[in-house]
Design a protein around this motif. Structure first.
Motif, PDB file in Angstrom:
ATOM      1  N   GLN A 184       0.832  -1.201   0.000  1.00 15.82           N
ATOM      2  CA  GLN A 184       0.000   0.000   0.000  1.00 15.82           C
ATOM      3  C   GLN A 184       0.864   1.247   0.000  1.00 15.82           C
ATOM      4  N   PHE A 185       0.187   2.396  -0.097  1.00 13.28           N
ATOM      5  CA  PHE A 185       0.838   3.695  -0.002  1.00 13.28           C
ATOM      6  C   PHE A 185       0.900   4.110   1.468  1.00 13.28           C
ATOM      7  N   PRO A 186       1.824   4.985   1.817  1.00 11.50           N
ATOM      8  CA  PRO A 186       1.842   5.522   3.185  1.00 11.50           C
ATOM      9  C   PRO A 186       0.527   6.246   3.494  1.00 11.50           C
ATOM     10  N   GLN A 187       0.064   6.099   4.711  1.00 10.50           N
ATOM     11  CA  GLN A 187      -1.155   6.785   5.141  1.00 10.50           C
ATOM     12  C   GLN A 187      -1.156   6.861   6.655  1.00 10.50           C
ATOM     13  N   GLY A 188      -1.973   7.746   7.185  1.00 11.22           N
ATOM     14  CA  GLY A 188      -2.070   7.825   8.633  1.00 11.22           C
ATOM     15  C   GLY A 188      -3.032   8.899   9.086  1.00 11.22           C
ATOM     16  N   GLY A 189      -3.259   8.922  10.378  1.00 18.66           N
ATOM     17  CA  GLY A 189      -4.213   9.838  10.977  1.00 18.66           C
ATOM     18  C   GLY A 189      -3.737  11.277  11.001  1.00 18.66           C
ATOM     19  N   ALA A 194       0.329  16.847   7.842  1.00 22.03           N
ATOM     20  CA  ALA A 194       0.091  15.466   8.281  1.00 22.03           C
ATOM     21  C   ALA A 194       0.619  14.473   7.253  1.00 22.03           C
ATOM     22  N   ALA A 195       0.412  14.773   5.969  1.00 17.61           N
ATOM     23  CA  ALA A 195       0.898  13.887   4.910  1.00 17.61           C
ATOM     24  C   ALA A 195       2.422  13.814   4.927  1.00 17.61           C
ATOM     25  N   ARG A 196       3.070  14.964   5.084  1.00 21.05           N
ATOM     26  CA  ARG A 196       4.533  14.975   5.140  1.00 21.05           C
ATOM     27  C   ARG A 196       5.044  14.246   6.389  1.00 21.05           C
ATOM     28  N   ARG A 197       4.365  14.406   7.514  1.00 23.57           N
ATOM     29  CA  ARG A 197       4.753  13.720   8.752  1.00 23.57           C
ATOM     30  C   ARG A 197       4.630  12.209   8.582  1.00 23.57           C
ATOM     31  N   GLU A 198       3.498  11.759   8.055  1.00 24.65           N
ATOM     32  CA  GLU A 198       3.292  10.319   7.859  1.00 24.65           C
ATOM     33  C   GLU A 198       4.310   9.751   6.881  1.00 24.65           C
ATOM     34  N   LEU A 199       4.589  10.477   5.794  1.00 22.77           N
ATOM     35  CA  LEU A 199       5.580  10.028   4.820  1.00 22.77           C
ATOM     36  C   LEU A 199       6.940   9.856   5.494  1.00 22.77           C
ATOM     37  N   ALA A 200       7.343  10.830   6.298  1.00 22.98           N
ATOM     38  CA  ALA A 200       8.636  10.756   6.987  1.00 22.98           C
ATOM     39  C   ALA A 200       8.657   9.631   8.015  1.00 22.98           C
ATOM     40  N   GLU A 201       7.578   9.478   8.789  1.00 25.56           N
ATOM     41  CA  GLU A 201       7.543   8.429   9.819  1.00 25.56           C
ATOM     42  C   GLU A 201       7.593   7.036   9.208  1.00 25.56           C
ATOM     43  N   GLU A 202       6.853   6.830   8.118  1.00 21.54           N
ATOM     44  CA  GLU A 202       6.718   5.482   7.570  1.00 21.54           C
ATOM     45  C   GLU A 202       7.809   5.110   6.581  1.00 21.54           C
ATOM     46  N   THR A 203       8.454   6.118   5.947  1.00 17.86           N
ATOM     47  CA  THR A 203       9.427   5.820   4.894  1.00 17.86           C
ATOM     48  C   THR A 203      10.781   6.477   5.105  1.00 17.86           C
ATOM     49  N   GLY A 204      10.859   7.477   5.978  1.00 18.19           N
ATOM     50  CA  GLY A 204      12.078   8.248   6.143  1.00 18.19           C
ATOM     51  C   GLY A 204      12.214   9.383   5.143  1.00 18.19           C
TER      52      GLY A 204
END
Length: 159
Positions: free
Chosen positions: A39-44, A54-64
């Motif tokens: 799947q693609f990165p996603q989050g709350g 939020a999108a940039r935070r989730e991208l960084a948390e899940e992928t670096g």
């Protein structure tokens, strides 16, 4: 899901990360058996948080990944309901599903930036680049219709 009451759907963001050559980033969900575990990165979205932030935070948390330029975003919510037997913690907290704002970013960094262990809660245990239109076949079936909408929204970005 235009006629669905989204008040019981958890606000969420999703990210499609485009490689400069037009392929997109897929992560394989950790501890999730196949075949539908990519799947693609996603989050709350945190209370009061801007959706792009939020999108940039989730991208960084899940992928670096932090080296990414915004290409596009969806204006309308894209939603999916949890299956009756889903039983996850979000459903236990009263959410019927998730409503998502989706963001497309162009990756501008080096692949060495990708670090799946960037965050304490590891979402993905493998990653790869692939075609955008593969997405609906890779995701769990209950998210398929949402991913079809994401593919349609971002198809013009494929080079």
């Amino acid at each position: 899901m235009a006629d669905t009451d989204l008040s019981r759907y958890r606000p969420n963001v999703g990210v499609v990360l485009f490689h400069p050559d037009g392929r997109v980033w897929y992560g394989r969900r950790a501890n999730t058996p196949g075949p539908h575990n990519w799947q693609f990165p996603q989050g709350g979205v945190d209370e009061g948080e801007d959706y792009e932030a939020a999108a940039r935070r989730e991208l960084a948390e899940e992928t670096g990944v932090t080296s990414a330029d915004l290409l596009a975003q969806t204006q309308e919510w894209i939603a999916y309901a949890f299956p009756a037997d889903y039983g996850g913690t979000k459903q236990a907290r009263g959410w019927a599903g998730q409503k998502q704002k989706w963001f497309a970013f162009r990756f501008t960094g080096d692949e060495s930036e990708i670090d799946l262990a960037q965050h304490a809660e590891i979402e993905f245990d493998a990653w790869r680049w692939g075609a955008l239109d593969e997405a609906p076949d890779l995701i769990v079936p209950f998210k398929r219709a949402a991913y079809e909408q994401v593919v349609q929204a971002f198809a013009p970005l494929v080079v």
